[in-house]
Design a protein around this motif. Structure first.
Motif, PDB file in Angstrom:
ATOM      1  N   GLY A   1     -30.342 -21.965  16.959  1.00 35.27           N
ATOM      2  CA  GLY A   1     -31.361 -21.165  17.625  1.00 35.27           C
ATOM      3  C   GLY A   1     -31.217 -19.668  17.447  1.00 35.27           C
ATOM      4  N   LEU A   2     -30.165 -19.218  16.749  1.00 34.94           N
ATOM      5  CA  LEU A   2     -29.941 -17.791  16.516  1.00 34.94           C
ATOM      6  C   LEU A   2     -30.277 -17.450  15.060  1.00 34.94           C
ATOM      7  CD1 LEU A   2     -26.489 -17.414  18.334  1.00 34.94           C
ATOM      8  CD2 LEU A   2     -28.741 -16.764  19.218  1.00 34.94           C
ATOM      9  N   ARG A   3     -30.904 -16.293  14.865  1.00 34.29           N
ATOM     10  CA  ARG A   3     -31.271 -15.872  13.520  1.00 34.29           C
ATOM     11  C   ARG A   3     -30.011 -15.476  12.747  1.00 34.29           C
ATOM     12  NH1 ARG A   3     -36.144 -13.946  11.527  1.00 34.29           N
ATOM     13  NH2 ARG A   3     -36.942 -13.671  13.661  1.00 34.29           N
ATOM     14  N   TYR A   4     -29.728 -16.194  11.637  1.00 34.49           N
ATOM     15  CA  TYR A   4     -28.591 -15.805  10.803  1.00 34.49           C
ATOM     16  C   TYR A   4     -28.839 -14.395  10.282  1.00 34.49           C
ATOM     17  CZ  TYR A   4     -25.092 -15.514   7.192  1.00 34.49           C
ATOM     18  OH  TYR A   4     -24.030 -15.086   6.431  1.00 34.49           O
ATOM     19  N   THR A   5     -27.855 -13.521  10.463  1.00 30.98           N
ATOM     20  CA  THR A   5     -28.067 -12.094  10.223  1.00 30.98           C
ATOM     21  C   THR A   5     -27.024 -11.544   9.254  1.00 30.98           C
ATOM     22  OG1 THR A   5     -28.907 -11.901  12.502  1.00 30.98           O
ATOM     23  CG2 THR A   5     -28.376  -9.859  11.349  1.00 30.98           C
ATOM     24  N   ASP A   6     -27.419 -11.420   7.967  1.00 33.43           N
ATOM     25  CA  ASP A   6     -26.564 -10.689   7.027  1.00 33.43           C
ATOM     26  C   ASP A   6     -27.016  -9.229   7.007  1.00 33.43           C
ATOM     27  OD1 ASP A   6     -28.921 -10.686   5.531  1.00 33.43           O
ATOM     28  OD2 ASP A   6     -28.215 -12.184   4.101  1.00 33.43           O
ATOM     29  N   GLU A   7     -26.470  -8.435   6.103  1.00 29.41           N
ATOM     30  CA  GLU A   7     -26.797  -7.010   6.077  1.00 29.41           C
ATOM     31  C   GLU A   7     -28.289  -6.773   5.846  1.00 29.41           C
ATOM     32  OE1 GLU A   7     -25.064  -4.455   6.780  1.00 29.41           O
ATOM     33  OE2 GLU A   7     -22.967  -5.055   6.679  1.00 29.41           O
ATOM     34  N   ALA A   8     -28.899  -7.562   4.941  1.00 30.23           N
ATOM     35  CA  ALA A   8     -30.319  -7.374   4.639  1.00 30.23           C
ATOM     36  C   ALA A   8     -31.179  -7.735   5.845  1.00 30.23           C
ATOM     37  CB  ALA A   8     -30.717  -8.224   3.429  1.00 30.23           C
ATOM     38  N   VAL A   9     -30.825  -8.818   6.531  1.00 26.91           N
ATOM     39  CA  VAL A   9     -31.590  -9.231   7.704  1.00 26.91           C
ATOM     40  C   VAL A   9     -31.404  -8.217   8.836  1.00 26.91           C
ATOM     41  CG1 VAL A   9     -31.805 -10.993   9.504  1.00 26.91           C
ATOM     42  CG2 VAL A   9     -31.551 -11.678   7.110  1.00 26.91           C
ATOM     43  N   LEU A  10     -30.183  -7.733   9.028  1.00 29.26           N
ATOM     44  CA  LEU A  10     -29.951  -6.744  10.085  1.00 29.26           C
ATOM     45  C   LEU A  10     -30.771  -5.490   9.838  1.00 29.26           C
ATOM     46  CD1 LEU A  10     -28.410  -5.926  12.649  1.00 29.26           C
ATOM     47  CD2 LEU A  10     -26.650  -4.943  11.166  1.00 29.26           C
ATOM     48  N   SER A  11     -30.842  -5.065   8.589  1.00 27.83           N
ATOM     49  CA  SER A  11     -31.660  -3.895   8.255  1.00 27.83           C
ATOM     50  C   SER A  11     -33.120  -4.139   8.630  1.00 27.83           C
ATOM     51  CB  SER A  11     -31.542  -3.581   6.765  1.00 27.83           C
ATOM     52  OG  SER A  11     -32.371  -2.497   6.413  1.00 27.83           O
ATOM     53  N   ALA A  12     -33.625  -5.340   8.314  1.00 27.77           N
ATOM     54  CA  ALA A  12     -35.009  -5.680   8.654  1.00 27.77           C
ATOM     55  C   ALA A  12     -35.203  -5.737  10.165  1.00 27.77           C
ATOM     56  CB  ALA A  12     -35.380  -7.027   8.023  1.00 27.77           C
ATOM     57  N   VAL A  13     -34.235  -6.306  10.867  1.00 25.74           N
ATOM     58  CA  VAL A  13     -34.306  -6.394  12.331  1.00 25.74           C
ATOM     59  C   VAL A  13     -34.399  -4.994  12.933  1.00 25.74           C
ATOM     60  CG1 VAL A  13     -32.973  -6.977  14.404  1.00 25.74           C
ATOM     61  CG2 VAL A  13     -33.162  -8.630  12.536  1.00 25.74           C
ATOM     62  N   GLU A  14     -33.553  -4.081  12.444  1.00 28.27           N
ATOM     63  CA  GLU A  14     -33.564  -2.721  12.984  1.00 28.27           C
ATOM     64  C   GLU A  14     -34.863  -2.002  12.661  1.00 28.27           C
ATOM     65  OE1 GLU A  14     -29.960  -0.633  13.933  1.00 28.27           O
ATOM     66  OE2 GLU A  14     -29.092  -1.454  12.106  1.00 28.27           O
ATOM     67  N   VAL A  15     -35.361  -2.180  11.436  1.00 27.58           N
ATOM     68  CA  VAL A  15     -36.621  -1.535  11.043  1.00 27.58           C
ATOM     69  C   VAL A  15     -37.759  -1.990  11.941  1.00 27.58           C
ATOM     70  CG1 VAL A  15     -38.411  -1.515   9.253  1.00 27.58           C
ATOM     71  CG2 VAL A  15     -36.042  -1.048   8.638  1.00 27.58           C
ATOM     72  N   MET A  16     -37.866  -3.293  12.184  1.00 28.75           N
ATOM     73  CA  MET A  16     -38.994  -3.811  12.951  1.00 28.75           C
ATOM     74  C   MET A  16     -38.834  -3.571  14.453  1.00 28.75           C
ATOM     75  SD  MET A  16     -40.909  -4.547  10.601  1.00 28.75           S
ATOM     76  CE  MET A  16     -42.268  -5.150  11.574  1.00 28.75           C
ATOM     77  N   LEU A  17     -37.632  -3.810  14.979  1.00 31.10           N
ATOM     78  CA  LEU A  17     -37.439  -3.609  16.413  1.00 31.10           C
ATOM     79  C   LEU A  17     -37.568  -2.138  16.792  1.00 31.10           C
ATOM     80  CD1 LEU A  17     -34.421  -5.961  17.304  1.00 31.10           C
ATOM     81  CD2 LEU A  17     -36.826  -6.299  17.876  1.00 31.10           C
ATOM     82  N   SER A  18     -36.851  -1.285  16.054  1.00 27.54           N
ATOM     83  CA  SER A  18     -36.824   0.139  16.399  1.00 27.54           C
ATOM     84  C   SER A  18     -38.061   0.874  15.909  1.00 27.54           C
ATOM     85  CB  SER A  18     -35.566   0.792  15.817  1.00 27.54           C
ATOM     86  OG  SER A  18     -34.397   0.128  16.244  1.00 27.54           O
ATOM     87  N   GLY A  19     -38.463   0.547  14.679  1.00 28.71           N
ATOM     88  CA  GLY A  19     -39.534   1.316  14.057  1.00 28.71           C
ATOM     89  C   GLY A  19     -40.940   0.847  14.381  1.00 28.71           C
ATOM     90  N   LYS A  20     -41.089  -0.405  14.798  1.00 29.30           N
ATOM     91  CA  LYS A  20     -42.437  -0.924  15.058  1.00 29.30           C
ATOM     92  C   LYS A  20     -42.603  -1.396  16.511  1.00 29.30           C
ATOM     93  CE  LYS A  20     -45.989  -4.145  13.374  1.00 29.30           C
ATOM     94  NZ  LYS A  20     -46.309  -4.784  14.653  1.00 29.30           N
ATOM     95  N   THR A  21     -41.887  -2.463  16.891  1.00 27.30           N
ATOM     96  CA  THR A  21     -42.127  -3.073  18.195  1.00 27.30           C
ATOM     97  C   THR A  21     -41.832  -2.110  19.341  1.00 27.30           C
ATOM     98  OG1 THR A  21     -41.417  -5.168  17.190  1.00 27.30           O
ATOM     99  CG2 THR A  21     -41.720  -5.138  19.566  1.00 27.30           C
ATOM    100  N   ASN A  22     -40.684  -1.453  19.283  1.00 27.17           N
ATOM    101  CA  ASN A  22     -40.301  -0.537  20.351  1.00 27.17           C
ATOM    102  C   ASN A  22     -41.315   0.593  20.497  1.00 27.17           C
ATOM    103  OD1 ASN A  22     -38.619   1.998  21.362  1.00 27.17           O
ATOM    104  ND2 ASN A  22     -37.554   0.173  22.079  1.00 27.17           N
TER     105      ASN A  22
END
Length: 254
Positions: A61-82
């Motif tokens: 149930g947890l999103r597997y997070t490598d460096e590329a995924v973490l970068s995407a997570v930060e871009v979308m959470l911080s840069g868009k959704t927030n």
């Protein structure tokens, strides 16, 4: 001393929040409450990863997070959704400020790097900065990311992050804001449910689909030490005439 309400807004509801929701936030603030919002962003992250040709993989149930995924997570959470949530609040005349979880708030250790990648398990919250923002009359809107032991950023489950925030701030209520009124049975909204009743409704199919992770998240929050957890709708007021809407989930049989 003002009481604090922690709202956890799932990624799927952030685009649908309606006027009644914002009116109730203003009413809560006028009634003497501090408000903190923790938000997800799963759908935006998945779409972004797909556009970039990066595979989305979930483990337990947890999103597997490598460096590329973490970068995407930060871009979308911080840069868009927030930014989107903060802009919506401000457009309604509500003073809000965006904040990143690793910036003096959420702290975590690696859960299991080999299995989950850069996913954190919450170890605590540092509340001084958030409390200062609340005292200034602002609503902090926080991403579910945490600082790891070596200063690195880790992806964390937003439901668990919200529970830890509520405990750290000694919040009166933790409310999971969704796109449904609460827990329904035979077409009727339930004012409150216990774990035993939830287990029965899960077994007989009364609770199904997207409500399953919501009630499980609420139960996990109660196990973490929250006294009151509620599931409510962002498509309507969450507070009206001096009381909260939605379904209260109680800890009496946990």
């Amino acid at each position: 001393m003002k009481k604090t309400i922690v709202l956890k807004c799932g990624g799927s509801i952030t685009d649908e929040l309606e006027a009644g929701f914002f009116d109730s936030i203003k009413d809560l603030m006028r009634s003497g409450y501090h408000i903190l919002i923790i938000h997800g962003g799963g759908p935006d992250i998945t779409r972004y990863l797909k556009d970039k040709g990066i595979e989305t993989k979930f483990v337990d149930g947890l999103r597997y997070t490598d460096e590329a995924v973490l970068s995407a997570v930060e871009v979308m959470l911080s840069g868009k959704t927030n930014r989107h949530i903060v802009q919506k609040l401000k457009s309604q005349g509500i003073p809000a400020i965006g904040m990143q979880g690793p910036d003096h708030f959420f702290q975590a250790d690696l859960l299991d790097y080999d299995k989950y990648g850069l996913v954190g398990i919450m170890t605590g919250v540092e509340t001084k900065v958030v409390e200062a923002l609340l005292q200034l009359g602002l609503i902090p809107v926080v991403t579910p990311l945490a600082q790891g032991p070596n200063g690195e950023h880790l992806n964390i489950n937003a439901d668990i992050a919200a529970a830890h925030a509520a405990i750290g701030l000694q919040a009166e209520e933790l409310i999971f804001v969704t796109n449904v009124p609460g827990v329904m049975k035979n077409g009727d909204l339930l004012d409150s449910v216990t774990k035993e009743e939830i287990d029965q409704m899960l077994a007989d199919g009364t609770i199904y689909g997207g409500m399953i992770p919501k009630v499980k998240g609420a139960l996990n929050a109660l196990k973490s030490g929250i006294e009151s957890v509620r599931i409510g709708s962002g498509l309507a007021p969450i507070w009206k005439n001096g009381s909260f809407s939605g379904t209260a989930i109680t800890a009496e049989d946990l």
